[in-house]
Design an enzyme around this catalytic site. Structure first.
Site: not given
Length: 316
Positions: A212, A64, A142, A62, A66-67, A270
């Protein structure tokens, strides 16, 4: 054939001094599969001596940061170091547009083919296969479109018992036996029963990556009997209301899902930066599902191929 998972990052949202953003490398045979690519991923690849030019597929769960914030820089490094081998990229809607914009304004023209497949994160469907494995999406719950990934080996041939094989068998008949078929003559008479000359095939290994997500029991049918399950565990269960509000899960919820799906081994990751000590998350999950480990930086988890041993991952 190797079936090995290396953890590069385990932190959620923001990194900390000793925890990096989400990224994992799954090695299956000679193929490297990079799963998510948070900030600093290529530095982690160098730290653990993983040759990024051997990565064949990249999967982004996805959008976001941090990914995926490490993706453009990794692709640029591959280009600068002369990569020519095509690279397959799987990700949600918008990822192609983001990369195109970054490369346009940096004047970057990749010297290799980047083959992008946009994913429907709401369905469970096959997105990749080769001679060895299939890869399916896993719908996550999510705040933005998000999916996980299920890697499964294809059915393996039945080993032949050479000393029991009749001498008259042709090569194509041996192939049929490996596929589990019996051998008949032209009149339909049974010549060789498969069960008499073959052994059970080795177990098919599997890995499921649940990025997530809120606790989602709808995943259970897809995860049934998976060898190795990674599931996010951002919070301990005393913060389950915050987990639900932010579309995340607790360590206990991850363990409950592992029990319901009868998986063989659970990995937690995570983690919120509020947890300097991760033992409360591990202990909380192990009270529900004992075969749980932390997916922390540098950890390696292997799924054995030997059919004579319990088909459980071993932490190296």
């Amino acid at each position: 054939m190797d079936f090995e998972l290396r953890i590069l990052g385990s932190s959620s949202a923001t990194p900390s001094a000793n925890r990096h953003h989400t990224a994992q490398v799954l090695t299956i045979g000679n193929h490297y599969h990079l799963i998510d690519c948070g900030e600093g991923t290529q530095m982690q690849l160098m730290l653990y001596k993983i040759k990024h030019q051997r990565i064949c597929n990249i999967y982004i769960s996805h959008l976001h940061g941090d990914h995926y914030f490490g993706l453009a820089s990794l692709l640029s490094t591959m280009h600068l170091q002369g990569r020519q081998t095509p690279l397959y990229l799987f990700g949600p809607p918008g990822l192609s547009e983001i990369l195109s914009l970054q490369f346009r304004y940096s004047g970057t023209n990749l010297g290799f083919d980047l083959i992008f497949r946009e994913l429907d994160t709401t369905v469970h469907e096959i997105i990749f296969e080769n001679k060895e494995i299939t890869v399916h999406t896993l719908p996550m719950q999510h705040r933005v479109p998000c999916c996980g990934f299920l890697f499964r080996e294809k059915p393996k041939p039945r080993p032949l018992i050479k000393e029991k094989l009749p001498a008259f068998l042709a090569p194509h008949q041996l192939v049929s036996l490996k596929s589990g078929e019996d051998i008949y003559d032209a009149w339909g008479k049974l010549l060789v029963a498969n069960k008499d000359v073959t052994l059970e095939p080795r177990a098919r290994r599997s890995y499921a990556y649940c990025s997530d997500t809120r606790y989602n029991p709808e995943l259970i049918p897809y995860l049934r009997h998976v060898d190795l399950l990674y599931h996010e565990a951002t919070f301990t269960h005393d913060m389950h209301e915050r987990a639900h509000y932010t579309f995340h899960s607790t360590a206990r919820q991850a363990a409950e899902l592992a029990v319901a799906a009868q998986v063989r081994h659970l990995l937690l990751g995570h983690f919120s930066v509020r947890y300097k000590d991760l033992s409360p998350l591990l202990l909380e999950a192990q009270e529900v599902f004992s075969r749980t480990d932390l997916a922390t930086e540098g950890s390696i988890f292997c799924v054995r191929e030997d059919a004579d041993q319990p088909n459980e991952p071993a932490l190296d």
